[in-house]
Design an enzyme around this catalytic site. Structure first.
Site, PDB file in Angstrom:
ATOM      1  N   ALA A  75      29.743  44.526  42.596  1.00 16.13           N
ATOM      2  CA  ALA A  75      31.124  44.048  42.433  1.00 16.13           C
ATOM      3  C   ALA A  75      32.087  45.215  42.537  1.00 16.13           C
ATOM      4  O   ALA A  75      31.718  46.374  42.298  1.00 16.13           O
ATOM      5  CB  ALA A  75      31.314  43.362  41.084  1.00 16.13           C
ATOM      6  N   SER A 114      32.260  38.517  33.374  1.00 15.76           N
ATOM      7  CA  SER A 114      33.009  39.510  32.599  1.00 15.76           C
ATOM      8  C   SER A 114      33.858  38.864  31.520  1.00 15.76           C
ATOM      9  O   SER A 114      34.409  37.773  31.707  1.00 15.76           O
ATOM     10  CB  SER A 114      33.924  40.305  33.538  1.00 15.76           C
ATOM     11  OG  SER A 114      34.773  41.167  32.809  1.00 15.76           O
ATOM     12  N   TYR A 137      40.675  41.318  39.423  1.00 16.95           N
ATOM     13  CA  TYR A 137      39.251  41.416  39.060  1.00 16.95           C
ATOM     14  C   TYR A 137      38.849  40.259  38.154  1.00 16.95           C
ATOM     15  O   TYR A 137      37.839  39.580  38.391  1.00 16.95           O
ATOM     16  CB  TYR A 137      38.982  42.750  38.369  1.00 16.95           C
ATOM     17  CG  TYR A 137      37.632  42.805  37.701  1.00 16.95           C
ATOM     18  CD1 TYR A 137      36.467  42.887  38.457  1.00 16.95           C
ATOM     19  CD2 TYR A 137      37.510  42.756  36.310  1.00 16.95           C
ATOM     20  CE1 TYR A 137      35.221  42.914  37.850  1.00 16.95           C
ATOM     21  CE2 TYR A 137      36.276  42.787  35.690  1.00 16.95           C
ATOM     22  CZ  TYR A 137      35.135  42.868  36.464  1.00 16.95           C
ATOM     23  OH  TYR A 137      33.897  42.883  35.865  1.00 16.95           O
ATOM     24  N   VAL A 167      30.955  47.660  28.435  1.00 13.62           N
ATOM     25  CA  VAL A 167      29.646  48.306  28.524  1.00 13.62           C
ATOM     26  C   VAL A 167      29.806  49.821  28.698  1.00 13.62           C
ATOM     27  O   VAL A 167      30.671  50.289  29.443  1.00 13.62           O
ATOM     28  CB  VAL A 167      28.841  47.728  29.703  1.00 13.62           C
ATOM     29  CG1 VAL A 167      27.403  48.252  29.660  1.00 13.62           C
ATOM     30  CG2 VAL A 167      28.859  46.200  29.685  1.00 13.62           C
ATOM     31  N   LYS A 175      31.163  55.894  38.344  1.00 16.91           N
ATOM     32  CA  LYS A 175      32.211  54.870  38.392  1.00 16.91           C
ATOM     33  C   LYS A 175      33.616  55.478  38.381  1.00 16.91           C
ATOM     34  O   LYS A 175      34.600  54.763  38.607  1.00 16.91           O
ATOM     35  CB  LYS A 175      32.078  53.900  37.221  1.00 16.91           C
ATOM     36  CG  LYS A 175      30.854  53.011  37.276  1.00 16.91           C
ATOM     37  CD  LYS A 175      30.877  51.969  36.169  1.00 16.91           C
ATOM     38  CE  LYS A 175      31.969  50.936  36.388  1.00 16.91           C
ATOM     39  NZ  LYS A 175      31.932  49.869  35.369  1.00 16.91           N
TER      40      LYS A 175
END
Length: 307
Positions: A75, A114, A137, A167, A175
């Site tokens: 994603a 999410s 998102y 998380v 990331k």
């Protein structure tokens, strides 16, 4: 079992991949390496495909195989991403492509949803409350959940969606700005800087350690293989303040930094997230092992050992 993991070179995906490998499964990883990195898969012995599951070519190849289960972790997770159309293409079209594989091979599916879908909704947040997505998102994840509900009605193959809360943990460094607040604060403090947080550090999040998230995925897998479906929260049922993060990092780093507070520039911000875990406990049997104290202690030890 034969397992496909999309986004398997990413943060959560790579942690999941190694747990599955330890159990002796045959794994195919697909990742376009946009936010993942092959360094996350060091010593991974099975098949790796560098490609984008939102594009048709790799999907046609994967349709030729029969997977017992698909874990869809791929994603675009950047909540500040400016191109809404591209966000929907990557996340929603990518998910539809994965379901098309499952439809042919009758694979079970576990995918990453999410807590962003809840927006500023009431806390604790439960799976039945009205979504309130605040950015592209979050909208994309809501769209995926809506698609899932329709697929569950069809009953062609089992699907479980996991609504991850916040998380953090090993293998998230690639990331960049989308990495957890815990990791970003750690980097600041390790560099001898005061940790910067929004005024006045009283915002709260349900922070969940990645090892617990992997456990939730394994439990979801076991349920799908029994034909069960649904969408479930994956959190700790405890909201912790940003000030608490600084306190725990100070404790584990042996430092004594006071936060540097600054104005929050985001209009779409969630001030509180906290998971209602009753449904997950009942249907998946999932309970966390790591609270924020234990999780940060384990994570800091890992980061220091990694240099």
């Amino acid at each position: 079992m034969k397992i496909l993991v999309t986004g398997g070179a990413g943060f959560i995906g790579s942690n999941l991949v190694f747990t599955l490998a330890e159990r002796g499964h045959k794994i195919t990883v697909v990742d376009n390496l946009t936010s993942g990195n092959k360094k996350n898969l060091k010593n991974f012995k099975d098949r790796f495909i560098e490609d984008d599951v939102s594009k048709p070519a790799v999907i046609e190849e994967l349709k030729k195989e029969k997977f017992d289960i698909i874990f869809h972790e791929a994603a675009n997770t950047d909540t500040t991403f400016k191109n809404d159309e591209e966000m929907f293409r990557a996340n929603v079209d990518g998910y539809k492509n994965i379901l098309s594989i499952a439809d042919i091979s009758r694979s079970a599916v576990v995918y990453a949803s999410s807590a962003a879908t809840y927006g500023r909704g009431k806390s604790p947040m439960n799976e039945d409350q009205k979504p309130d997505p605040l950015n592209a998102y979050a909208v994309s994840k809501k769209m995926m959940d809506d698609i899932t509900k329709e697929e569950i009605k069809r009953g062609t193959f089992p699907i479980i969606g996991l609504r991850y809360f916040n998380v953090y943990g090993p293998r998230e460094s690639f990331k960049g700005k989308s990495s957890s607040m815990i990791y970003q604060l750690y980097l600041q403090m390790k560099a001898g800087k005061r940790p910067r947080i929004f005024k006045y550090g009283e915002q709260k999040r349900d922070f969940i350690y990645v090892k617990d998230v992997v456990s939730a995925n394994i439990m979801a897998m076991e349920k799908t293989l029994k034909g069960e479906s649904g969408i479930f929260n994956v959190g700790t049922a405890r909201a912790e303040s940003f000030n608490k993060l600084v306190q725990e990092l100070n404790k584990n780093l042996g430092t004594n930094y006071n936060p540097e507070y600054f104005d929050n520039p985001y209009g779409f911000y969630q001030n509180v997230t906290e998971a209602d875990m009753m449904l997950s406990e009942k249907n998946l049997g999932f309970r966390t092992e790591y609270d924020i104290e234990k999780g940060i202690a384990d994570y800091v030890k890992y980061l220091i050992n990694c240099g």
